[in-house]
Design a protein around this motif. Structure first.
Motif, mmCIF file in Angstrom:
data_model
loop_
_atom_site.group_PDB
_atom_site.id
_atom_site.type_symbol
_atom_site.label_atom_id
_atom_site.label_comp_id
_atom_site.label_asym_id
_atom_site.label_seq_id
_atom_site.Cartn_x
_atom_site.Cartn_y
_atom_site.Cartn_z
ATOM 1 N N LYS A 2 -9.404 1.034 8.416
ATOM 2 C CA LYS A 2 -8.383 1.789 7.321
ATOM 3 C C LYS A 2 -9.017 3.025 6.670
ATOM 4 O O LYS A 2 -8.434 4.181 6.763
ATOM 5 N N ASP A 3 -10.137 2.768 6.371
ATOM 6 C CA ASP A 3 -10.871 3.947 5.772
ATOM 7 C C ASP A 3 -10.899 5.092 6.889
ATOM 8 O O ASP A 3 -11.298 6.338 6.224
ATOM 9 N N LYS B 239 -10.922 -4.770 -1.095
ATOM 10 C CA LYS B 239 -10.726 -3.279 -1.063
ATOM 11 C C LYS B 239 -9.239 -3.031 -1.114
ATOM 12 O O LYS B 239 -8.396 -2.585 -1.678
ATOM 13 N N TYR B 240 -8.659 -3.780 -0.060
ATOM 14 C CA TYR B 240 -7.242 -3.644 0.462
ATOM 15 C C TYR B 240 -7.047 -5.056 0.704
ATOM 16 O O TYR B 240 -7.371 -5.789 1.526
ATOM 17 N N GLU C 4 -10.955 -3.334 6.775
ATOM 18 C CA GLU C 4 -10.812 -2.243 5.990
ATOM 19 C C GLU C 4 -11.549 -0.907 6.205
ATOM 20 O O GLU C 4 -11.141 0.223 5.884
ATOM 21 N N TRP D 176 -12.288 -9.152 7.969
ATOM 22 C CA TRP D 176 -11.513 -8.399 7.018
ATOM 23 C C TRP D 176 -12.088 -7.237 6.539
ATOM 24 O O TRP D 176 -11.455 -6.128 6.592
ATOM 25 N N GLU D 177 -13.282 -7.054 6.050
ATOM 26 C CA GLU D 177 -14.099 -5.936 5.861
ATOM 27 C C GLU D 177 -14.018 -4.836 6.775
ATOM 28 O O GLU D 177 -14.079 -3.631 6.476
ATOM 29 N N ASP E 72 0.858 -1.429 0.003
ATOM 30 C CA ASP E 72 -0.184 0.045 0.121
ATOM 31 C C ASP E 72 0.807 1.342 -0.030
ATOM 32 O O ASP E 72 0.323 2.395 0.257
#
Length: 578
Positions: free
Chosen positions: A156-157, A184-185, A153, A149-150, A13
């Motif tokens: 992070k957002d 997404k990541y 994410e 995992w979502e 990233d």
């Protein structure tokens, strides 16, 4: 993923992770204050990667130590890379963020650098770390790891973590995340047990193939916690083979075990609460840059070229200071170049970039300070800032005002000379014709080699008394981030090899000598002692006029570095060349 000779690896990233980290886990019988003291000692020694977790129940102490070292000026928050992990009782998607927020509250931080799923096993939610039923069994519950995992994410957002990854995942579990619809990541890393008795070679190869960094815990063997490790487990650091290699290099078995991981391309966590051991472990990642700088000084090199963007100035500075301290050279014998990176081209940021380089180098001044390239990127801590679509964020800049900021750095005594890099003729003329110009650029450092001899630009620079400095004089380093595959290798040119054979020299020596005889200053990059010595022998022979003319004919106007990410920027320097 980039590791090579650096003390940092670039994650998928874009963020940088130091390759050696301090592990802070301790068994229940170890006072939490040990984590506080060890973290402070580690930061003083030079560690910038600190690994902890909600489970460890020591984040208040670790956070206090980090904040103290920031407050006393030892480091800045952005210099530190801190990892925490969501524990198994928080793996239900609606609980993930609350675990991270609890860690942040204990740490008194606004964000962490890396947030991991601690392990792919979910336990019954609640305040107990290891919930147990009436029969004394740990209560496991099902969880959809893709939904977990979502939730990472979303963290992070929300800006609560810069990067996200996993720990203790096997290949199948990694593939499940990577193939998740709507991903997404992807995970930037997988932190797993890894040491010479469990080298995880297959998992390492898989992770490398997916640009996922493998991070090794228990790299020195187990902490011997009876809750986790059988009493009869072998002691890695007593292995005869490991001890024999350590004796050969006059190192400790622990240092050899850590170095083994680094040379495999693994980021490694070294856990210790002993000050002597913490210092000893940090002596491992002496990078190729550090070693090659020392070798080069011993051979006779006195000109060293680096940059803020290279992320290796601590190592170069350490090597230079060491050779000054042992009497090999004096500081005034050395000529050191650094460059202001594109995220610092706004005039009010130029000096800050130079001051950061000086702090890493532990020098009072540099000899030459360059504008790295005439293209500005969005200011911030990311070297290559991207937007939500993955495109680099380019911004406009007035290069004349940037130049004035470099002039001020010279007036302040932070650099002896100022110049530019990757400028074309029009951009050089813009600086030279600037009203109120105080100092003109002393040099222009550009890509120049046998396939791109830059004759017109060289002639123009000579006419303006601007030194022409050639980088990639031996061809590209083949970094796929900059260079497309399939590029030609001019050192294999038959004509060049014929001339080299005639002079009983290598093609590389001839390529370097060609630049010198044209009046160019030449930069020769190598991390190999033999090649460093070999390159320095270019002063020992001379090419004939006929040789020079033949080599001139090899030119193809072929550029390795097109800086594709900057095409379309108003200051893009290679317009019309591609």
């Amino acid at each position: 993923m980039e590791l090579k000779g650096s003390r940092c690896v670039r994650l998928s990233d874009g963020h940088l992770m130091p390759v050696l980290g301090l592990g802070t886990y301790a068994s229940e019988d170890v006072p939490k204050s040990k984590s506080y003291e060890a973290t402070k000692v580690a930061i003083d020694v030079g560690y910038r990667h600190i690994d902890s977790a909600y489970l460890y129940q020591n984040e208040e102490e670790v956070g206090a130590a980090m904040r103290e070292k920031v407050a006393d000026g030892t480091v800045r928050r952005e210099d530190l890379f801190y990892t925490t992990k969501v524990w198994a009782t928080f793996l239900q998607p609606d609980l993930v963020r609350s675990c991270l927020e609890r860690s942040l509250k204990k740490l008194r931080l606004d964000f962490v650098d890396l947030f991991l799923i601690h392990l792919p096993v979910s336990l019954k939610p609640g305040e107990e770390i290891l919930p147990i039923d009436g029969a004394g069994k740990v209560i496991q519950v099902p969880v959809d790891l893709c939904e977990t995992w979502e939730a990472l994410e979303r963290c992070k957002d929300a800006g609560l973590t810069r990067s996200i990854g996993v720990s203790n995942f096997n290949r199948r579990q990694l593939e499940m995340i990577l193939m998740k619809p709507g991903l997404k990541y992807k995970p930037v890393c997988n932190q797993v047990e890894c040491h010479p008795y469990l080298n995880q070679h297959k998992l390492l190869d898989f992770c490398k193939s997916k640009d996922i960094v493998l991070v090794a815990y228990s790299a020195l063997g187990s902490h011997r916690d009876p809750r986790c490790v059988p009493k009869d487990s072998p002691y890695l650091l007593e292995d005869p083979v490991l001890k024999a290699i350590a004796k050969k290099y006059k190192r400790s078995p622990g240092q050899v075990a850590l170095r083994y991981q680094l040379q495999r391309g693994v980021v490694v966590l070294a856990k210790s609460f002993n000050e002597k051991r913490i210092q000893e472990n940090f002596q491992v990642p002496k990078s190729k840059v550090y070693e090659s700088t020392k070798v080069a000084i011993d051979v006779g090199y006195r000109h060293f070229d680096a940059a803020y963007m290279y992320q290796n100035e601590e190592e170069v500075g350490e090597a230079m200071r060491e050779k000054v301290a042992d009497g090999t050279v004096k500081r005034e014998d050395l000529f050191y170049t650094t460059k202001v990176w594109s995220t610092f081209l706004q005039p009010d940021l130029v000096r800050l970039c130079l001051e950061r380089s000086l702090k890493k180098l532990k020098l009072d001044y540099v000899d030459l300070f360059l504008i790295h390239m005439p293209i500005a990127l969005k200011p911030g801590e990311e070297n290559f800032p991207k937007d939500g679509t993955g495109k680099y964020i380019l911004v406009p800049v007035d290069l004349c005002k940037t130049w004035e900021a470099l002039e001020k750095c010279k007036d302040a005594g932070l650099t002896r000379s100022v110049g530019v890099s990757n400028f074309n003729r029009r951009q050089l003329e813009m600086i030279l014709n600037k009203p109120g110009l105080k100092y003109k650029p002393v040099c222009n450092q550009v890509e120049c080699h046998l396939y791109l001899n830059q004759q017109k630009l060289l002639n123009f620079c000579k006419s303006k008394d601007i030194v022409f400095v050639a980088y990639s004089a031996l061809g590209s380093h083949r970094d796929p981030k900059w260079i497309k595959g399939g590029c030609p290798q001019f050192l294999e040119e038959p004509v060049l090899n014929d001339i080299a054979k005639k002079h009983n020299r290598t093609p590389g020596q001839v390529a370097l000598r060609y630049q010198l005889q044209r009046g160019a200053v030449v930069l020769a990059k190598s991390f190999t002692e033999k090649r460093i010595k070999e390159n320095f022998q270019m002063f020992e022979f001379e090419l004939t006029p006929e040789d020079m003319k033949v080599i001139d004919g090899i030119n193809r106007d072929f550029r390795y570095f097109y800086l594709d990410f900057a095409i379309g920027h108003p200051n893009y320097p290679f317009v019309g060349e591609k």
